[in-house]
Design an enzyme around this catalytic site. Structure first.
Site, PDB file in Angstrom:
ATOM      1  CG  ASP A 206      -1.993   0.940   1.256  1.00 40.09           C
ATOM      2  OD1 ASP A 206      -2.783   0.924   0.307  1.00 40.09           O
ATOM      3  OD2 ASP A 206      -2.086   1.744   2.200  1.00 40.09           O
ATOM      4  CD  GLU A 261      -2.044   2.405  -3.708  1.00 40.99           C
ATOM      5  OE1 GLU A 261      -3.145   2.853  -4.000  1.00 40.99           O
ATOM      6  OE2 GLU A 261      -1.582   2.469  -2.558  1.00 40.99           O
TER       7      GLU A 261
END
Ligand code: GLC
Length: 522
Positions: A206, A261
């Site tokens: 993330d 990401e």
């Protein structure tokens, strides 16, 4: 195969909206297990499961209170182990979601930090700072949080008086960790090993670009100046952290995979993250953001192939995820038929490109964005944080329709109430209805994935554009595959060869507008 991740198709499971086995309205691990055969039959290679860790769920689980357990809403750690084992038995790999930029404000570290004085060890794991002005009431910097509002929140001290401020690039319930702190480094090394030991094949990371902050911009913002670049991403130290994780991933038997990401929609930037000793992959969000126009798509595909190719990395394509408007709606607006036609063509484009493809649950059913959720149903923190100006991401997170014509459409037991309401008519998209229909989106994905897996035309990573006129995207793969996507205003003639698959019926041998075809050259 050691480099499975260079050409895999990965299916993203957003657990709360996948399958609810116990009727509490929220999807769970037992639910995921029950659909593993469906995923195997769909033909994907791996699943990526978004956070299932204990969490107050201020941001759908991206606010983690304990990195080594499973939230009771989803099941138990034993259930997680069983799921990993079941998936492996079916030949499916499992990626989890690592959330290293921030913890939940309910994480024991943050609770301890709040109870500890300024300057303490406990506060050094986060970004606590005194405020400016005579009474400390001015936030340390005026940066905004990604979800809206300031990215600093002031805490109240043990004496009940306002105290320091802490940094949160997302919601206030997601305080940012300070990655200069040795405890933080050691903790995540251990978290990786914890899940690797349980058989997890890798992690999606993330906001992988934002972990390290420019300290000067926080401590002396007046020296850095208002025009300085965003001080919370791409800091040199972040590459060191990825290197450290890569060493841990490589030391496993077999080695594990790390996919970042990284927002910013510039593949040459993403490519900086991809090294033999850094991340294995990074999503190409430029592809997702591209308009449905041949020249734009050609440009983003070329840019990605060049940038990722230059560093020997496999491009990572994605059309939808749990943060973005579903692509049927991006491509068609309110016109479902148009969006669906383009989404079918886009799927054949993406799945024929060399590299890795990520599917988001429900795209194989052709789900559109749900744009009319009642205000009271919205759960995304973006809605509140933006002062009700941005509705947020709930519209792509509506629980999936599996069976039947009545809510909850097999998402949960009859009469259970899903955590987000499903629209009337959602049963038209149900998997059981689509499965027997050769013209359905589900059948298109199944056929495409089976061909991608078995047809020799998909071997290798070669790629060359072929000119077929304005508005037509066309490329060839050396092993014997020709791909045509018609974004022009008229049907186009196809090259000589066998049509392996087309996203729409041919029109007198010609490929209609907004359609794609895979051809084995004759
Ligand atoms: C990522 C996630 C998103 C989450 C945010 C904060 O962008 O994909 O869902 O809200 O990080 O963790």
């Amino acid at each position: 195969m050691s480099d499975w991740w260079r050409h895999a198709v990965v299916y993203q499971v957003y657990p709360r909206s996948f399958v609810d086995s116990d009727g509490d309205g929220v999807g769970d691990i037992a639910g995921i297990r029950s659909r593993l055969p469906y995923l195997r039959d769909l033909g994907v290679d791996a699943i990526w499961i978004t956070p299932w860790y204990p969490s107050p769920m201020a941001d759908g689980g991206y606010d983690v209170a304990d990195y080594r357990d499973v939230d009771p809403l989803f099941g138990t750690l034993a259930d997680a182990d069983t799921l990993i084992g079941d998936a492996h038995a079916l030949g499916l790999r499992v990626l989890l979601d690592l959330v290293p930029n921030h913890t939940s404000s309910a994480h024991p570290w943050f609770v301890e930090a709040l109870a500890s004085p300024p300057g303490s060890r406990a506060r050094a794991r986060y970004w606590f700072r005194d405020g400016g002005g005579p009474d400390g009431s001015v936030a340390p910097t005026d940066h905004r949080s990604v979800f809206g509002g300031p990215c600093w929140t002031r805490v109240v001290g043990a004496d009940g008086r306002p105290g320091q401020w802490y940094l949160h690039l997302f919601a206030p319930e997601q305080p940012d960790l300070c990655w200069d702190d040795p405890d933080v480094l050691a903790e995540f090394d251990d978290v990786l090993r914890f899940w690797f030991a349980r058989g997890v094949d890798g992690f999606r990371i993330d906001v992988a670009d934002m972990l390290v902050k420019d300290r000067a911009a926080i401590d002396t913002p007046e020296l850095v100046g208002p025009d300085a670049p965003y001080p919370f991403s791409d800091q040199p130290g972040v590459f060191e952290i990825h290197r450290r994780w890569r060493r841990i991933a490589d030391a496993q038997d077999p080695p594990r995979v790390l996919v970042g990401e990284i927002h910013g929609a510039r593949p040459e930037r993403d490519a900086r993250y991809l090294h033999p000793d850094g991340l294995h992959g990074a999503f190409d969000f430029a592809f997702l953001r591209s308009a449905w126009r041949a020249a734009d798509l050609r440009q983003v595909v070329s840019d990605a192939l060049d940038a990722f190719g230059a560093v020997g990395a496999a491009p990572t394509w994605v059309l939808s995820n749990h943060d973005e408007t579903r692509h049927v709606t991006r491509y068609g607006g309110d016109d479902l038929a148009l969006g669906t036609r383009r989404a079918r063509a886009a799927a054949l484009l993406m799945l024929a490109l060399p590299g890795v493809a990520y599917l988001y649950q429900g795209e194989e059913l052709g789900l559109p964005e749900v744009t009319d959720l009642p205000d009271a149903a919205l759960r995304d923190p973006v809605w509140e944080r933006s002062g009700h100006t941005r509705r947020g991401r709930d519209g792509c997170r509506v629980p999936l329709p599996w069976t039947g014509q009545v809510a909850p459409y097999g998402f949960g037991p009859a009469e259970s109430e899903p955590w987000l309401p499903q629209p009337p008519g959602w049963g038209g998209f149900a998997a059981d209805r689509q499965a027997p229909d050769p013209a359905s989106m589900l059948s298109l994905y199944r056929t495409a994935l089976a061909l991608r897996r078995t047809d020799p035309g998909f071997a290798g990573e070669s790629f060359a554009w072929r000119d077929m006129g304005p508005g037509v995207l066309s490329f060839e793969r050396d092993a014997g595959l020709w791909v045509i996507v018609n974004l022009s205003a008229a049907a186009v003639a196809l090259p000589i060869g066998d049509v392996l698959l087309a996203s729409a019926p041919l029109d007198d041998g010609r490929l209609p507008v907004d359609a794609a075809a895979w051809i084995r050259p004759g």
